[in-house]
Design a protein around this motif. Structure first.
Motif, PDB file in Angstrom:
ATOM      1  N   THR A   1       0.903  -1.304   0.133  1.00 42.95           N
ATOM      2  CA  THR A   1       0.009  -0.111  -0.075  1.00 42.95           C
ATOM      3  C   THR A   1       0.653   1.140   0.038  1.00 42.95           C
ATOM      4  O   THR A   1       0.410   2.352  -0.105  1.00 42.95           O
ATOM      5  CB  THR A   1      -0.848   0.039   1.117  1.00 42.95           C
ATOM      6  N   ALA A   2       2.223   0.863   0.208  1.00 38.55           N
ATOM      7  CA  ALA A   2       3.019   2.016   0.209  1.00 38.55           C
ATOM      8  C   ALA A   2       4.595   1.631  -0.384  1.00 38.55           C
ATOM      9  O   ALA A   2       4.613   0.585  -0.511  1.00 38.55           O
ATOM     10  CB  ALA A   2       3.346   2.544   1.442  1.00 38.55           C
ATOM     11  N   ASP A   3       5.060   2.676  -1.169  1.00 39.89           N
ATOM     12  CA  ASP A   3       6.391   2.314  -1.496  1.00 39.89           C
ATOM     13  C   ASP A   3       7.484   2.244  -0.395  1.00 39.89           C
ATOM     14  O   ASP A   3       7.878   3.435   0.021  1.00 39.89           O
ATOM     15  CB  ASP A   3       6.748   3.308  -2.663  1.00 39.89           C
ATOM     16  N   PHE A   4       7.742   1.262   0.268  1.00 41.85           N
ATOM     17  CA  PHE A   4       8.405   0.942   1.394  1.00 41.85           C
ATOM     18  C   PHE A   4       9.847   1.057   1.059  1.00 41.85           C
ATOM     19  O   PHE A   4      10.784   1.111   1.968  1.00 41.85           O
ATOM     20  CB  PHE A   4       8.259  -0.096   2.318  1.00 41.85           C
ATOM     21  N   GLU A   5      10.263   1.186  -0.148  1.00 42.25           N
ATOM     22  CA  GLU A   5      11.724   1.378  -0.713  1.00 42.25           C
ATOM     23  C   GLU A   5      12.275   2.971  -0.193  1.00 42.25           C
ATOM     24  O   GLU A   5      13.228   3.189  -0.159  1.00 42.25           O
ATOM     25  CB  GLU A   5      11.644   1.411  -2.329  1.00 42.25           C
ATOM     26  N   GLN A   6      11.166   3.789  -0.118  1.00 41.43           N
ATOM     27  CA  GLN A   6      11.430   5.018   0.501  1.00 41.43           C
ATOM     28  C   GLN A   6      11.460   5.283   1.963  1.00 41.43           C
ATOM     29  O   GLN A   6      11.707   6.328   2.468  1.00 41.43           O
ATOM     30  CB  GLN A   6      10.479   6.112  -0.139  1.00 41.43           C
ATOM     31  N   TRP A   7      11.116   4.135   2.639  1.00 39.86           N
ATOM     32  CA  TRP A   7      11.184   4.323   4.098  1.00 39.86           C
ATOM     33  C   TRP A   7      12.293   4.478   4.687  1.00 39.86           C
ATOM     34  O   TRP A   7      13.457   4.015   3.990  1.00 39.86           O
ATOM     35  CB  TRP A   7      10.363   3.120   4.552  1.00 39.86           C
ATOM     36  N   PRO A   8      12.790   4.754   5.977  1.00 38.04           N
ATOM     37  CA  PRO A   8      14.048   4.653   6.709  1.00 38.04           C
ATOM     38  C   PRO A   8      14.511   3.438   6.707  1.00 38.04           C
ATOM     39  O   PRO A   8      14.093   2.459   6.750  1.00 38.04           O
ATOM     40  CB  PRO A   8      13.713   5.298   7.981  1.00 38.04           C
ATOM     41  N   SER A   9      15.868   3.565   6.528  1.00 36.24           N
ATOM     42  CA  SER A   9      16.662   2.147   6.674  1.00 36.24           C
ATOM     43  C   SER A   9      16.225   1.243   7.911  1.00 36.24           C
ATOM     44  O   SER A   9      16.153  -0.077   7.561  1.00 36.24           O
ATOM     45  CB  SER A   9      18.043   2.279   6.831  1.00 36.24           C
ATOM     46  N   PHE A  10      15.938   1.696   8.908  1.00 37.79           N
ATOM     47  CA  PHE A  10      15.504   0.945  10.118  1.00 37.79           C
ATOM     48  C   PHE A  10      14.268   0.224   9.764  1.00 37.79           C
ATOM     49  O   PHE A  10      14.210  -1.053  10.188  1.00 37.79           O
ATOM     50  CB  PHE A  10      15.121   1.738  11.443  1.00 37.79           C
TER      51      PHE A  10
END
Length: 498
Positions: free
Chosen positions: A317-326
């Protein structure tokens, strides 16, 4: 090796696959689309091959562990080879290797795709693509055993070879009834999800597609942006919840039907599974506070992605590629852990993780107290050394194949994150990885050899290594040596069973 029985069961498998293809053919006709021939020819071919192999029951119907492992591996391979034909004949794929990759990804409930755009595909093709998730989720052989008699009492070797987890047994005395119970629970849960999605305003076709993907923990969607295309919190909660439900050991649902609630609440694996989900959701939600407006939004996206990754479904549901490294690191760790044993999910399995941790702790205790008598207990019962040894062997071979696959795929000259997470996502049957194979990416950039390697990893991950390795072992296919009565065998030679 009982070759006739192997061929007989493969014939039954092809007959069942031929019947299964009738459903997407009906969808194609209902929408008045052009892919009629793309289904008719594979239906006829698989039916003819199946009839040639599976009509006549062999005199010797015995199936032992070796035959069980080989039959399971061959069944999944043959299903994928024939199941790829509609994709190839419809003209939407550039090569048969791409079709094979997509089909293996479907049946193994991986969800990795080479398609850059799916919304232009015909409804019948999309239906077959997602329906392979639903069939492969519970298992091809389990499905066949639920509707056709196969091999009497020895067919337990088929169930053990196909159902994921450290061990498997019968819920009831007859194995065919066990398969029917499992699929009955599977069908009911799928129908409930379809109805809930319909109640939220999703169309019937879309509800079926996403319910197939959730039930099989596969992840194929008919939308380019996956579930994120709807941007609907209700759909996120329903699909996320059902992904978690299908990641639970199905034996527990049977215990619920029998009102054996204490056994469910005492399940150690269930507690660990839910504990990992809760801890991961909370850590990721806190880490995402600067990405979304409210903490509730953070919880919504964190819950869905954790549910999707730990159950190895692969919806996004979201582009978790853009999420923080953690947050991304937590998701990668969840890729390896996977869902519960006896579920439709992939990965190493929570049960094995618990067993490995407990056995490692026991070995440390033995180093400090060499004479102490210690046992590893799981689900309230002591584990024998055979089960522990099997877990060690599985993990060792798993890591060996994982490392070798990364090494071979690195010849494709993609970046390390793409290579590492592509193998991680395929061998654990997840689908999306990071970088070029992230939730908004795909696997089309890999060469044909790279796609075949990843297809092998998907099969190894879904069948949990041993059936595929048994299929590749030359000794399995050798005829047993027979010694003449007049010739005394050398004391160092071991005569093989006929």
């Amino acid at each position: 090796m009982n070759y006739r029985m192997v061929g007989f069961i493969l014939g039954r498998i092809l007959l069942v696959e031929s019947a299964l293809m009738l459903l997407p053919l009906v969808v194609t006709l209902a929408y008045g689309e052009s892919a009629v021939f793309a289904f008719c020819l594979p239906i006829v071919l698989s039916a003819l091959c199946g009839a040639a192999l599976g009509i006549r029951t062999p005199k010797n119907t015995a199936i032992y562990a070796k035959e069980g492992l080989v039959i399971v591996a061959l069944s999944w391979l043959v299903m994928s080879l024939f199941g790829a034909l509609p994709f190839y004949l419809c003209g939407s794929f550039s090569s048969y290797v791409d079709c094979f990759f997509e089909t293996v990804s479907g049946f193994t409930t991986t969800g990795a795709s080479i398609l850059t755009e799916v919304e232009s595909l015909e409804h019948g093709i999309l239906f077959w693509r997602s329906f392979t998730h639903w069939v492969g989720g519970m298992g091809v052989l389990v499905f066949v055993m639920a509707i056709l008699p196969l091999a009497g009492g020895r067919s337990v070797h088929l169930l053990r070879a196909e159902v994921p987890g450290p061990s498997v047994g019968k819920l009831v005395s007859r194995l065919g009834n066990t398969a029917k119970i499992l699929y009955g629970i599977y069908i009911v849960l799928t129908l409930i999800e379809v109805l809930l999605l319909l109640a939220g305003g999703m169309s019937l076709f879309d509800s079926l597609i996403h319910s197939f993907g959730s039930a099989g923990t596969g992840g194929f969607s008919n939308r380019n942006l996956s579930v994120g295309a709807y941007d609907n919190a209700y759909f996120d909660v329903v699909i996320g919840t059902f992904m978690l439900l299908f990641g639970v050991n199905f034996n527990l649902y049977y215990f619920l039907l029998l009102r054996r609630f204490q056994e469910v609440f005492r399940s150690e694996e269930l507690k660990v599974y839910l504990g990992i989900v809760f801890a991961s959701v909370m850590m990721i939600a806190v880490n995402l506070l600067r990405f979304y407006d409210t903490f509730l939004q953070c919880l919504r996206y964190a819950f869905f992605q954790v549910s999707s990754i730990i159950t190895t479904t692969g919806y996004a549901t979201a582009d978790f590629e853009q999420w923080p490294s953690f947050s991304k690191t937590i998701l990668v760790i969840l890729m390896f852990i996977g869902a519960s044993a006896g579920s439709t999910g992939g990965g190493i399995k929570v049960a094995r993780i618990v067993i490995l941790c407990k056995s490692s702790y026991r070995d440390l205790q033995r180093m400090l107290h060499p004479h102490a008598v210690t046992t590893v207990r799981f689900e309230g019962k002591p584990l024998d050394e055979k089960t522990l040894r099997g877990t060690y062997v599985f993990f060792s071979i798993y890591m060996g194949i994982f490392a070798l696959s990364i090494l071979l795929l690195s010849l494709e000259h993609f970046d390390l994150i793409t290579t590492f997470t592509a193998v991680t996502a395929c061998i654990n049957n997840i689908g999306p990885g990071l970088s070029l194979v992230g939730p908004m990416g795909n696997y089309s950039g890999f060469s044909d050899l790279g796609k075949l390697l990843l297809s092998f990893d998907m099969l190894v991950g879904r069948l949990e290594i041993f059936p595929v390795l048994m299929l590749l072992a030359p000794s399995v296919w050798k005829k047993p040596r027979r010694f003449s009565p007049s010739k005394k065998p050398c004391p160092y030679e071991i005569e093989e069973d006929a």
